[in-house]
Design a protein around this motif. Structure first.
Motif, PDB file in Angstrom:
ATOM      1  N   PHE A 145       3.983 -36.455 -29.691  1.00 40.78           N
ATOM      2  CA  PHE A 145       4.188 -36.710 -31.129  1.00 40.78           C
ATOM      3  C   PHE A 145       5.464 -37.505 -31.367  1.00 40.78           C
ATOM      4  O   PHE A 145       5.520 -38.396 -32.178  1.00 40.78           O
ATOM      5  CB  PHE A 145       4.278 -35.396 -31.896  1.00 40.78           C
ATOM      6  N   THR A 146       6.473 -37.131 -30.632  1.00 38.32           N
ATOM      7  CA  THR A 146       7.785 -37.737 -30.834  1.00 38.32           C
ATOM      8  C   THR A 146       7.699 -39.261 -30.817  1.00 38.32           C
ATOM      9  O   THR A 146       8.177 -39.931 -31.721  1.00 38.32           O
ATOM     10  CB  THR A 146       8.745 -37.276 -29.728  1.00 38.32           C
TER      11      THR A 146
ATOM     12  N   TYR B  91       5.838 -40.695 -33.811  1.00 39.85           N
ATOM     13  CA  TYR B  91       6.628 -40.619 -35.037  1.00 39.85           C
ATOM     14  C   TYR B  91       7.769 -41.601 -35.025  1.00 39.85           C
ATOM     15  O   TYR B  91       8.081 -42.236 -36.026  1.00 39.85           O
ATOM     16  CB  TYR B  91       7.168 -39.198 -35.238  1.00 39.85           C
ATOM     17  N   PHE B  92       8.368 -41.713 -33.879  1.00 39.52           N
ATOM     18  CA  PHE B  92       9.503 -42.626 -33.798  1.00 39.52           C
ATOM     19  C   PHE B  92       9.062 -44.040 -34.141  1.00 39.52           C
ATOM     20  O   PHE B  92       9.693 -44.736 -34.925  1.00 39.52           O
ATOM     21  CB  PHE B  92      10.112 -42.574 -32.395  1.00 39.52           C
TER      22      PHE B  92
END
Lengths: 453, 377
Positions: B3-4, B7-8
């Motif tokens: 996810f990171t 999202y980034f």
């Protein structure tokens, strides 16, 4: 429905998030206490001034002179106790009392984040944050638990959410959103920042910063609660607080908020953090699984009632400003203790005139004879400070032989880039005025409207 | 953690898009401040066109004062006394243009306290002269030296010029008076040369390079001494204290600057006020040019404010004060004794600009009114 909710609150969950929160909060409080002393601020703020501005209702809280250092020593040890979970309840209580006592000595130094620290340390007294990964838990099996009723963690999360959400609400006003004030004043002065310095000279940038600040504050609690947006939210938290750290001199507050928001993460994350700590300090001790069940006994019911009252107060108190006429930013009636951060740029000027009615003679007061620069700066822009100082002067000059001095004030305030306007009614003899919670009708009207919260 | 990354990327894209979108809006924006106000240019202007030239002028006058004093001591006569008095007067007037710069070397050497603490302590001066056991570097002797002490020595020692001359030129204790005069003049000359030398050898660069925005930056420190000079030294010292503004309505005319010379107090006040105005506007001292200053900085920031232009409001108020002070008697001592109300009015005129400077200007420039003020909110 009600029962579902109660079950949800009472369901045991892993204690790790609360334990990590306790450790980090204790560590940061240890650091901030130490920093306060090392900067010489104890001397400068609590010992040197000859006069202190008191909070309404806390006039009895006096500076202890050099013994104020003892309070800081207590706070320091108590912070250590919180961090290690050693004699934890006593530590939390002592930290809350010593820290809050110092804050109450003089309202000159009021900051929302000190209020936040007081509140959190107060709440910690009632939370079993030493149940896991603590010295107490190691030596007292009766208080050692690996799972706690969920409400213990929710309380911290709720408090953090209130801080953010209310700070966001407070930004929904015409000054902040439509005029980009006061960022329009503050940002250009940081021209020397690499890259950002040039951007901060541009007007649209002030609007971008204002709007994103408001949206951030208001939405971050929800983004943190919702699992799928949590990581994004935490990235935003870090970026936002690093930004405020770069822009404004706000001490350790950004780190407090960054560390605090970790409590929204899953327990598995905190277990890893604890494993890391254990490895780092070669700390080998495995806590036996134990669950603290919530039972509806008298103690727990009393505690529940207390929390309900506490949060009702937290939710309502910031709205007390609505009970006052005229503009909040102008009178600041109901401004403090409401998570209104960085909303105004105020400059001011205040001159006190002492009149001896028996002879008609008058003279001006040199404020710096009695007050430090910091105190003068706060007094210039806040009516309750002005009134308190007037009463101090009344007593001072009575002692000097003027039986019934009259004290008048000539004062101006420049709010968010407006030209200075007269603030206190110069015809009001302030010795005849009492400080109450009623509207201060000796403040001249603002004659403008700021829309919003 | 997958996810990171997603999202980034998302955040990054949003940021880029919003930057691009806003930049487009900006292309026709005329009311945006087009370029950055460079504080270090302002510091350069202050150092090179105002502060250092002012000190150069001042040092030229203190050197002249020393020559005149030497000449007077070599040949103690009425003509040389008159020359020495003129040299004192000129140097005292020029002092008004540097008194504001209580920063760096001047602050380290406590120049202002040694050179212009008044009222001077005449009784102490007399006993120091008699006993001859003094060291003028002692900070406690700040009101027995400097221009106010010379004011006493050259104008206040006796009723008539002949008697004053006699004090310096008699076999009984003339030598002691001559020594004291020499020591006082030498000390002014030494200190002023010292301060100029430090500005020229090193401090100038320190000052100019400290161009940040912290509380200890040169701009902030300068703003604070600029304000302090106006409020405390000028408004209070020259007008407020003697007029009794702070002393229960009892005028204290003996507290005027240049009390013994009497008719110089107005000139000194006007000079100080004009120096303050010149600094505000960035007017060069020895040339007819203007460069970056508080006024320009305010004008630059003024695009964000609607309504009246703050720098012109401040300049208008300087004008009002100067013309009203000009209406006063040359001797503030006489003015206070004949009609103190005019002094009080002059005080209020100066006061009006305190509001603009301290409340509006400091707020507009986002400058903290003190150093090291702890954390903000």
């Amino acid at each position: 429905m009600k029962n579902n909710f109660l079950t949800y609150l009472a369901t045991p969950v892993k204690a790790a998030p609360l334990a990590v929160f306790r450790v980090l909060f204790g560590l940061l409080m240890l650091y901030t206490t130490l920093r306060f002393v090392m900067q010489g601020w104890v001397d400068k703020y609590y010992i040197e001034p000859q006069f202190h501005f008191k909070y309404w209702g806390f006039e009895f809280v006096e500076s202890l002179g050099v013994y104020t250092y003892i309070l800081y020593a207590i706070a320091l040890l108590a912070a250590l106790g919180i961090m290690l979970g050693f004699k934890y309840r006593w530590s939390a209580l002592l930290f809350f009392l010593s820290f809050t006592y110092c804050e109450l000595i003089d309202k000159t130094y009021y900051l929302n984040h000190y209020y936040f620290v007081s509140i959190i340390s107060f709440l910690l007294i009632f939370l079993p944050a030493n149940a896991y990964f603590s010295i107490d838990a190691k030596y007292d099996k009766n208080i050692a638990f690996t799972k706690l009723p969920r409400y213990n963690i929710l309380i911290v999360q709720l408090m953090l959410s209130i801080v953010y959400f209310y700070a966001g609400l407070a930004k929904i006003n015409s000054e902040w959103l439509l005029n980009a004030m006061p960022l329009k004043i503050w940002l250009p002065s940081r021209y020397d920042l690499p890259l950002l310095g040039d951007l901060f000279q541009l007007e649209w940038m002030h609007y971008v910063m204002s709007w994103s600040g408001m949206l951030y504050d208001i939405s971050i609690p929800f983004l943190l609660f919702y699992k799928r947006t949590r990581v994004l939210a935490f990235i935003l938290v870090v970026v936002f607080h690093i930004m405020t750290r770069v822009l404004f001199p706000i001490g350790i507050f950004p780190y407090v908020m960054i560390c605090s928001t970790l409590i929204f993460f899953d327990a598995s994350f905190h277990e890893k953090v604890i494993a890391f700590f254990k490895k780092l300090f070669r700390f080998q001790w495995k806590q036996q699984p134990a669950v603290l069940e919530w039972t509806p006994n008298l103690k727990n019911k009393a505690l529940a009632t207390f929390f309900i009252l506490f949060f009702s107060f937290q939710l309502l108190f910031p709205f007390r400003y609505m009970l006052y006429p005229d503009e909040l930013f102008w009178t600041e009636e109901g401004y403090r203790f409401s998570w209104r951060v960085m909303l105004m740029e105020k400059g001011g000027y205040v001159q006190f005139k002492v009149v001896d009615p028996s002879t008609g003679q008058w003279f001006y007061v040199e404020n710096q004879e009695f007050l430090t620069e910091y105190q003068q700066k706060q007094m210039r822009i806040q009516a309750d400070f002005i009134l308190q100082f007037a009463h101090f002067l009344e007593a001072y000059y009575q002692e000097k032989g003027i039986a019934n001095p009259e004290i008048y004030v000539n004062s101006f305030i420049a709010l968010n880039g407006r030209l200075s306007k007269p603030y206190i009614n110069p015809k009001t003899d302030l010795t005849k005025v009492k400080d109450t919670w009623l509207h201060k009708d000796w403040i001249l009207p603002f004659n403008e409207k700021i829309y919003g919260f | 953690m997958k996810f990171t990354k997603k999202y980034f990327l998302f955040v990054f894209l949003v940021a880029v898009c919003s930057l691009v979108a806003c930049s487009d809006d900006d292309s026709d924006g005329e009311n945006n401040p087009s370029n950055n106000f460079d504080r270090s240019q302002m510091l350069n202007n202050w150092a090179d066109n105002l502060i250092i030239p002012s000190y150069q002028n001042f040092v030229a006058e203190t050197n002249a004062l020393k020559s005149a004093s030497d000449a007077f001591l070599t040949e103690t006569n009425a003509e040389n006394l008159a020359n020495l008095r003129t040299a004192w007067e000129t140097a005292y007037v020029v002092w008004q243009t540097v008194e504001m710069y209580d920063i760096g070397p001047a602050r380290d050497l406590v120049l202002r306290s040694f050179v212009n603490t008044y009222p001077t302590n005449a009784a102490n001066i007399n006993s120091l002269i008699e006993e001859q056991n003094y060291n003028l570097a002692d900070p406690n002797l700040n009101d027995e030296q400097g221009f106010p002490a010379l004011d006493y020595l050259l104008f206040g020692l006796a009723e008539s010029d002949a008697e004053i001359l006699n004090r310096f030129d008699n076999d009984f204790n003339g030598e002691k008076y001559r020594q004291y005069l020499t020591d006082v003049v030498d000390r002014i000359d030494f200190l002023s040369n010292q301060v100029l030398a430090e500005w020229q050898n090193g401090y100038r660069d320190v000052f100019v390079q400290n161009s940040g925005t912290s509380a200890n930056s040169s701009t902030n420190r300068m703003a604070n001494v600029f304000m302090e000079f106006y409020e405390v030294r000028l408004r209070n010292g020259k007008i407020g204290f003697p007029a009794g503004v702070y002393s229960g309505g009892e005028p204290q005319p003996t507290r005027v600057e240049a009390f013994y010379k009497k008719d110089l107090s107005k000139v000194l006040a006007i000079e100080a006020l004009q120096a303050h105005r010149a600094f505000f506007n960035g007017n060069a001292i020895n040339a007819d040019t203007t460069a970056e200053s508080f006024a320009d900085y305010l004008d630059f920031l003024d695009t964000i404010k609607n309504g009246e232009n703050l720098s012109s409001l401040i300049n208008d108020q300087y004008e009002v004060s100067i013309s009203n002070i000009n209406e006063l008697n040359d001797s503030f001592y006489n003015q206070i004794n004949t009609n103190n109300n005019s002094m009080l009015e002059a005080f209020e005129d100066l006061q009006d600009n305190v509001v603009f400077l301290k409340s509006d200007m400091f707020s507009a420039l986002s400058i903290a009114l003190e150093f090291d003020s702890g954390d903000g909110d």
